[in-house]
Each structure stands twice: as structure tokens, then as C-alpha cells.
Design an enzyme around this catalytic site. Sequence first.
Site, PDB file in Angstrom:
ATOM      1  N   HIS A   1       0.871  -1.180   0.000  1.00  0.00           N
ATOM      2  CA  HIS A   1       0.000   0.000   0.000  1.00  0.00           C
ATOM      3  C   HIS A   1       0.910   1.232   0.000  1.00  0.00           C
ATOM      4  O   HIS A   1       2.021   1.192   0.529  1.00  0.00           O
ATOM      5  CB  HIS A   1      -0.860   0.079   1.262  1.00  0.00           C
ATOM      6  CG  HIS A   1      -1.814  -1.057   1.468  1.00  0.00           C
ATOM      7  ND1 HIS A   1      -1.417  -2.281   1.966  1.00  0.00           N
ATOM      8  CD2 HIS A   1      -3.159  -1.144   1.284  1.00  0.00           C
ATOM      9  CE1 HIS A   1      -2.461  -3.067   2.071  1.00  0.00           C
ATOM     10  NE2 HIS A   1      -3.541  -2.409   1.662  1.00  0.00           N
TER      11      HIS A   1
ATOM     12  N   GLU B   1     -10.729  -6.684  -4.583  1.00  0.00           N
ATOM     13  CA  GLU B   1     -10.591  -7.756  -3.598  1.00  0.00           C
ATOM     14  C   GLU B   1     -11.841  -7.844  -2.731  1.00  0.00           C
ATOM     15  O   GLU B   1     -12.119  -6.938  -1.947  1.00  0.00           O
ATOM     16  CB  GLU B   1      -9.359  -7.498  -2.720  1.00  0.00           C
ATOM     17  CG  GLU B   1      -9.118  -8.562  -1.672  1.00  0.00           C
ATOM     18  CD  GLU B   1      -7.834  -8.316  -0.909  1.00  0.00           C
ATOM     19  OE1 GLU B   1      -7.805  -8.644   0.298  1.00  0.00           O
ATOM     20  OE2 GLU B   1      -6.865  -7.801  -1.497  1.00  0.00           O
TER      21      GLU B   1
END
Length: 462
Positions: A127, A258
Site C-alpha cells: 500500500h 478484492e
Amino acid sequence: MSSFAPTSTSSAGNKNAQFAQYDAPDAVYFPGIPAIPFKPDAGPNETMVYKTYNPKQVVNGRSMEDWLRYSVCFWHTFRGTGADPFGFPTLIRPWDDGSDSLANAKRRMRAGFEFFSKLGVKYWAFHDRDIAPEGADLAESNKNLDVLVDLAEELQKKTGVKLLWATCNLFAHPRYMNGASTNPDAHVLAYGAAQVKKGLEVAKRLGAENFVFWGGREGYHSLLNTNVRRELDHMAAFFKMAVAYKKKIGFTGTLLIEPKPKEPTRHQYDYDAMTVIAFLKNYGLDTEFKLNIEPNHTTLAGHCYEHDVTVAAAYGLLGSIDSNTGSPDLGWDTDQFPMDIKNTTAVMKVVLEQGGIQPGGLNFDCKVRRESIELMDMFIAHIGAMDAFARGLLCAAKILAEGVISKQVAERYSSFDSGIGARVEKGEATFEELEKFVLENGEPKRISGRQEHYESMINYYV
């Protein structure tokens, strides 16, 4: 009066000296741990070697490393502290001073690439806020990110490790407490869009093969204050802007969503694979996105381990897999390393049947347990999971090569290969025609599903 005493000059000096040794470009973060070897005859107590995973071994015409495409996640592995709602951090890394400074971020990243290289994986994932500290505003956050991306680019070239996928953290900061793309405040949605814009630019620069969206707070806690349709419309608009910007800058990676059913929200809009597929098709996005399936999320949704992998693949939308597992008896997302060979076999059977997972991979979105505090534990956990998937690959390859199970499944559906069944599959049959067929042929025979027979056959291979 201050509730804490200032650090003395001498203790500060000792602390600086402690971490200074890790600031050099050639610093060693895992001393005494060599590149992990392949040792197929190793005993049960030898857990710092690969017993099954042999990267160059050819399976069904391709190497193991090509089928498996392992990736290490940066967040759990290098930002995880072992803290939980009931206890303080337990994972104290010798190079990490606990600060949110750029210097500390650089140390973490150098440690990461040493780890990737010694483990022998070809990919990593992160991230944006994993690798670089958040600044006072967006401009400072982007500036911090650029500094760490410079280092990542250098280390990728040096080690040959590639970026499987990048993503943006649109859930941790307080501004996202009500979500990002589904936030009722357009200003917050705009901030999320600006963050993803930068994330896509970073992904392109680092050669990411995919870009993931996980809607950590894209859902609701109560329907009393929620307009579901408007929030879903806004999320679709957000994704369409991402597609447009991806094409504008020439980023060629696959966009992935996701699924997760709950946690941290009571209900998340990307509940499971079928929910996401329906969303994509409803908003005309199914040609622009695929799915990144995390089996731990699948079991949280009440499905079996391989369910979402199977469903996504059935619709040609399986893009990548966050390879972990959980403890269904606990009921929350535990992000454990996958060690169950039946589970890995089921997943790899799907991957083999669809011809591979590329440009996706098997990303270990896992964290060592709070009690596993040694640096060696980081390696052992990944090695065990990599061996488990390698064994799953070999089992799945044998299942498909022998064809015993697949032939019997095909036989179970053989009534649709000809006659009235074939007309149903082709969309040519009518209710009138089916009624005539039943009147002429009477009551259908009852045919056993033989579930226990199939379970016994799987046990033979595993």
C-alpha cells in the site's frame, strides 16, 4: 507538567548509534541467514529449507516459479507489530525505531528487499502508506512517497524483484472513517481519487503488473443513515475514473478488486466474488477489472476455502490470489499462512485449469503470529506456505493428468451433452418443449451425487 521525561543526551546518542548501522546501503538486516536452499531430503525439524518448492522444476510444461508467482506483502511483514486489541506490540525489529520518519521507512524497505532476495521470491506488493509516511497534506504525502519510490526503483533494479501489485490505503486515516469512494462527503471521495491518481502513477513507474482496490470501509454499519444505491453509484463512478486515468497515463497493469464480506464495516459492498462480478457487470466494468481473491475473506463470507477462486475463474475474472487462511472458529480475519495441502491443491487445480494466474500471483497477505517474535520466524512462515502451495501444485497436476475425477464430473453432467439437455445449454429449449419431453419420458431417475466418493478420491491424491 509533562507526563514523560525528555530523553537524555546519552540515551538519544545510544539510540542513534543503534540504528545508524542499518542506514548504510550495504547494511545487513538478517545476519546469519543465507539464501534459502532447496533440500528435498530435509527432516521434519529443518524448517529453513524448501522441501518441495524447486523454482526451476517443470510442471505441465512450465516452471514452478512461473505457475506460483510468489509475492511478499510489505504491510504485514514489515509494518506488522503483533499488536492486537488486547495487547501491545511484540514484534520488535532491530532496524525499526518505531518512528514514522523517512529514515525509518528507508530502513524498512532495505530490510524488505534483503528478505525478498534471501527468500527467493520474484515479487512484492504494498500500500502507498506502508512504504512512506503520511504528510501534513496531500502534497507532502506525495513528496514522501516519491522519496521511497526512488529507493524502491533502485532496489528493484539491484535485486530483480518486481512489483506484483500496488494499492492505496483508503481506510486507515480518520478522513476515511465513512469510506472513500462511498463516503457521503464528496470532498472525501475527491481526496481518495487524488490518492489513487498518485498510486497509479507510482504503479506505472515501478512496473507493477496489477493495481488492487480493497474497499476497507466501503460498506455500512447501519442502513438507517445509508443510501445504498447512491453509494454504489458513486463507487462505480470512482472506478470508471480510475480506468480512464489508467488509460490516459498508459499504465498497462490489470485492475483488481478484492472481495471481503465484513470487517471493519458490518457489511461491505464487495461481499464475495459473485457480488463483485454482479457489480462489475451491472456498471459495465467487467471488461476493465478482475478479482484478487483472498481465501480468508472467502471463509468469512461463509464459503469453503476455494469457493471464490472457483467462482471468479468460472467467469474468466480470476486475476490474482492473496494466499492466506484463517481460523473459521474465531470468525474474524486472522491472515494466517496457508499450510493445509487440501486447500492449496484445490486452489492450484483451478489455476492449472485456467492456464496460470499471470499477470497475477500468489501474494502472501499473511502475518506471523503475535508470539512468533524471532526474525527467523518470518522466513519459516513463508517457506512453509511456499512449500504447501508447491505440494498443492504437484497434487493438482497429478489429478488433472490422470483425469479420474474430471471424467466422473463430466459424466455427471453428460445429459446436457446431447438431446434436450444440449438444447437447454444452447438457449434453444422452451417450456413447452420441456413439458412434452417429461410427458413422453416420465419421472427422472434419481442419481447419487456420491460426495463421499469424491472426497475419498481427493484423499488419495493429497
